[in-house]
Write a protein that holds these residues in place. Sequence first.
Motif, PDB file in Angstrom:
ATOM      1  N   LEU A  39       0.808  -1.073  -0.002  1.00 21.10           N
ATOM      2  CA  LEU A  39      -0.233   0.103   0.040  1.00 21.10           C
ATOM      3  C   LEU A  39       0.706   1.363   0.203  1.00 21.10           C
ATOM      4  O   LEU A  39       0.310   2.371  -0.294  1.00 21.10           O
ATOM      5  CB  LEU A  39      -0.879   0.141   1.150  1.00 21.10           C
ATOM      6  N   SER A  40       1.911   1.357   0.289  1.00 19.61           N
ATOM      7  CA  SER A  40       3.045   2.547   0.337  1.00 19.61           C
ATOM      8  C   SER A  40       4.380   2.145   0.025  1.00 19.61           C
ATOM      9  O   SER A  40       4.757   0.947  -0.015  1.00 19.61           O
ATOM     10  CB  SER A  40       2.931   2.886   1.726  1.00 19.61           C
ATOM     11  N   VAL A  41       5.316   2.930  -0.226  1.00 17.97           N
ATOM     12  CA  VAL A  41       6.599   2.876  -0.504  1.00 17.97           C
ATOM     13  C   VAL A  41       7.140   2.271   0.571  1.00 17.97           C
ATOM     14  O   VAL A  41       8.042   1.411   0.450  1.00 17.97           O
ATOM     15  CB  VAL A  41       7.271   4.179  -1.130  1.00 17.97           C
ATOM     16  N   GLU A  42       6.885   2.892   1.902  1.00 17.67           N
ATOM     17  CA  GLU A  42       7.329   2.538   3.108  1.00 17.67           C
ATOM     18  C   GLU A  42       7.267   0.917   3.202  1.00 17.67           C
ATOM     19  O   GLU A  42       8.070   0.180   3.801  1.00 17.67           O
ATOM     20  CB  GLU A  42       7.043   3.164   4.190  1.00 17.67           C
ATOM     21  N   THR A  43       6.049   0.353   2.934  1.00 16.73           N
ATOM     22  CA  THR A  43       5.860  -1.077   3.098  1.00 16.73           C
ATOM     23  C   THR A  43       6.720  -1.830   2.348  1.00 16.73           C
ATOM     24  O   THR A  43       7.210  -2.887   2.723  1.00 16.73           O
ATOM     25  CB  THR A  43       4.376  -1.155   2.709  1.00 16.73           C
ATOM     26  N   VAL A  44       6.728  -1.508   0.998  1.00 18.04           N
ATOM     27  CA  VAL A  44       7.575  -2.317  -0.109  1.00 18.04           C
ATOM     28  C   VAL A  44       8.942  -2.168   0.544  1.00 18.04           C
ATOM     29  O   VAL A  44       9.671  -3.236   0.599  1.00 18.04           O
ATOM     30  CB  VAL A  44       7.407  -1.565  -1.318  1.00 18.04           C
ATOM     31  N   VAL A  45       9.620  -1.003   1.051  1.00 19.78           N
ATOM     32  CA  VAL A  45      11.069  -0.840   1.241  1.00 19.78           C
ATOM     33  C   VAL A  45      11.285  -1.620   2.473  1.00 19.78           C
ATOM     34  O   VAL A  45      12.210  -2.475   2.724  1.00 19.78           O
ATOM     35  CB  VAL A  45      11.335   0.559   1.572  1.00 19.78           C
ATOM     36  N   ASN A  46      10.365  -1.799   3.625  1.00 19.84           N
ATOM     37  CA  ASN A  46      10.470  -2.437   4.695  1.00 19.84           C
ATOM     38  C   ASN A  46      10.613  -3.917   4.486  1.00 19.84           C
ATOM     39  O   ASN A  46      11.154  -4.849   4.876  1.00 19.84           O
ATOM     40  CB  ASN A  46       9.519  -2.130   5.728  1.00 19.84           C
ATOM     41  N   LEU A  47       9.420  -4.437   3.333  1.00 18.16           N
ATOM     42  CA  LEU A  47       9.565  -5.788   3.031  1.00 18.16           C
ATOM     43  C   LEU A  47      10.674  -6.309   2.487  1.00 18.16           C
ATOM     44  O   LEU A  47      11.402  -7.503   2.737  1.00 18.16           O
ATOM     45  CB  LEU A  47       8.155  -6.049   2.507  1.00 18.16           C
ATOM     46  N   ILE A  48      11.192  -5.399   1.456  1.00 15.61           N
ATOM     47  CA  ILE A  48      12.418  -5.703   0.723  1.00 15.61           C
ATOM     48  C   ILE A  48      13.557  -5.810   1.887  1.00 15.61           C
ATOM     49  O   ILE A  48      14.668  -6.853   1.718  1.00 15.61           O
ATOM     50  CB  ILE A  48      12.824  -4.659  -0.391  1.00 15.61           C
ATOM     51  N   GLY A  49      13.546  -4.879   2.764  1.00 13.21           N
ATOM     52  CA  GLY A  49      14.906  -4.569   3.698  1.00 13.21           C
ATOM     53  C   GLY A  49      14.828  -5.713   4.659  1.00 13.21           C
ATOM     54  O   GLY A  49      15.794  -6.195   5.196  1.00 13.21           O
ATOM     55  N   THR A  53      18.201 -14.839   3.245  1.00  9.91           N
ATOM     56  CA  THR A  53      18.104 -16.085   2.778  1.00  9.91           C
ATOM     57  C   THR A  53      18.673 -17.044   3.888  1.00  9.91           C
ATOM     58  O   THR A  53      19.004 -16.533   5.063  1.00  9.91           O
ATOM     59  CB  THR A  53      19.459 -16.274   1.672  1.00  9.91           C
ATOM     60  N   LYS A  54      18.645 -18.437   3.667  1.00 12.63           N
ATOM     61  CA  LYS A  54      18.981 -19.361   4.514  1.00 12.63           C
ATOM     62  C   LYS A  54      20.348 -19.112   5.068  1.00 12.63           C
ATOM     63  O   LYS A  54      20.878 -19.518   6.167  1.00 12.63           O
ATOM     64  CB  LYS A  54      18.782 -20.764   4.150  1.00 12.63           C
ATOM     65  N   THR A  55      21.381 -18.689   4.023  1.00 11.83           N
ATOM     66  CA  THR A  55      22.933 -18.561   4.310  1.00 11.83           C
ATOM     67  C   THR A  55      23.170 -17.062   4.968  1.00 11.83           C
ATOM     68  O   THR A  55      24.185 -16.830   5.053  1.00 11.83           O
ATOM     69  CB  THR A  55      23.305 -18.819   3.020  1.00 11.83           C
ATOM     70  N   GLY A  56      22.052 -16.224   5.340  1.00 11.30           N
ATOM     71  CA  GLY A  56      22.340 -15.060   5.823  1.00 11.30           C
ATOM     72  C   GLY A  56      22.346 -13.794   5.056  1.00 11.30           C
ATOM     73  O   GLY A  56      22.653 -12.702   5.614  1.00 11.30           O
ATOM     74  N   LEU A  57      22.219 -14.059   3.704  1.00  7.70           N
ATOM     75  CA  LEU A  57      22.405 -12.797   3.088  1.00  7.70           C
ATOM     76  C   LEU A  57      21.131 -12.062   3.290  1.00  7.70           C
ATOM     77  O   LEU A  57      20.042 -12.314   3.589  1.00  7.70           O
ATOM     78  CB  LEU A  57      22.058 -12.857   1.395  1.00  7.70           C
ATOM     79  N   ARG A  58      21.583 -10.593   3.594  1.00 11.05           N
ATOM     80  CA  ARG A  58      20.324  -9.664   3.784  1.00 11.05           C
ATOM     81  C   ARG A  58      20.543  -8.424   3.047  1.00 11.05           C
ATOM     82  O   ARG A  58      21.333  -8.268   2.295  1.00 11.05           O
ATOM     83  CB  ARG A  58      20.650  -9.070   5.222  1.00 11.05           C
ATOM     84  N   ILE A  59      19.429  -7.732   2.788  1.00 14.83           N
ATOM     85  CA  ILE A  59      19.292  -6.584   1.777  1.00 14.83           C
ATOM     86  C   ILE A  59      19.148  -5.262   2.505  1.00 14.83           C
ATOM     87  O   ILE A  59      18.235  -5.492   3.641  1.00 14.83           O
ATOM     88  CB  ILE A  59      17.928  -6.711   0.894  1.00 14.83           C
ATOM     89  N   LYS A  60      19.867  -4.157   2.274  1.00 15.69           N
ATOM     90  CA  LYS A  60      19.701  -3.069   3.025  1.00 15.69           C
ATOM     91  C   LYS A  60      18.723  -2.226   2.012  1.00 15.69           C
ATOM     92  O   LYS A  60      19.299  -2.138   0.808  1.00 15.69           O
ATOM     93  CB  LYS A  60      20.720  -2.079   3.301  1.00 15.69           C
ATOM     94  N   ALA A  61      17.759  -1.693   2.324  1.00 15.43           N
ATOM     95  CA  ALA A  61      16.746  -0.757   1.282  1.00 15.43           C
ATOM     96  C   ALA A  61      16.354   0.425   2.134  1.00 15.43           C
ATOM     97  O   ALA A  61      16.139   0.498   3.329  1.00 15.43           O
ATOM     98  CB  ALA A  61      15.524  -1.516   1.021  1.00 15.43           C
ATOM     99  N   ARG A  62      16.676   1.710   1.202  1.00 10.07           N
ATOM    100  CA  ARG A  62      15.939   2.780   1.733  1.00 10.07           C
ATOM    101  C   ARG A  62      15.105   3.535   0.416  1.00 10.07           C
ATOM    102  O   ARG A  62      15.577   3.418  -0.509  1.00 10.07           O
ATOM    103  CB  ARG A  62      16.830   3.572   2.345  1.00 10.07           C
ATOM    104  N   ALA A  63      14.305   4.164   0.881  1.00  8.01           N
ATOM    105  CA  ALA A  63      13.392   4.978  -0.025  1.00  8.01           C
ATOM    106  C   ALA A  63      14.106   6.322  -0.457  1.00  8.01           C
ATOM    107  O   ALA A  63      14.699   6.880   0.603  1.00  8.01           O
ATOM    108  CB  ALA A  63      11.857   5.287   0.204  1.00  8.01           C
ATOM    109  N   ASN A  64      14.139   6.784  -1.730  1.00 12.97           N
ATOM    110  CA  ASN A  64      14.630   8.066  -2.097  1.00 12.97           C
ATOM    111  C   ASN A  64      13.444   9.008  -2.332  1.00 12.97           C
ATOM    112  O   ASN A  64      12.872   8.814  -3.491  1.00 12.97           O
ATOM    113  CB  ASN A  64      15.636   8.004  -3.073  1.00 12.97           C
TER     114      ASN A  64
END
Length: 101
Positions: A39-49, A53-64
């Motif tokens: 519903l919002s950019v913040e929701t998308v950024v939070n879900l992406i962030g 993965t099982k091996t511990g890879l993480r994503i850092k995301a922020r809205a511009n």
Amino acid sequence: ETGLKISVAHFPPGTSKWNKIEHRMFSHITQNWRGRPLLSVETVVNLIGSATTKTGLRIKARANHKRYQPGIKVSNAELDSLAMTPIAFHGEWNYTFRPRQ
């Protein structure tokens, strides 16, 4: 001003599969937001962030949220004045900027 060379590499349109990190993380991102309303950019950024993965890879995301003025054109003269050198592999997408002399 910094004296640094800056190299820029773009993936051609439609080839995100060449981006190994994006390719590896996309399924985890989509699983993370499955069934949740985007519903919002913040929701998308939070879900992406919050995707991992099982091996511990993480994503850092922020809205511009910066607003960029549309329609700004760079003239051929301005582009030609840049100290820009194409890289051997697909120089139309990949190039290096050198400091102006």
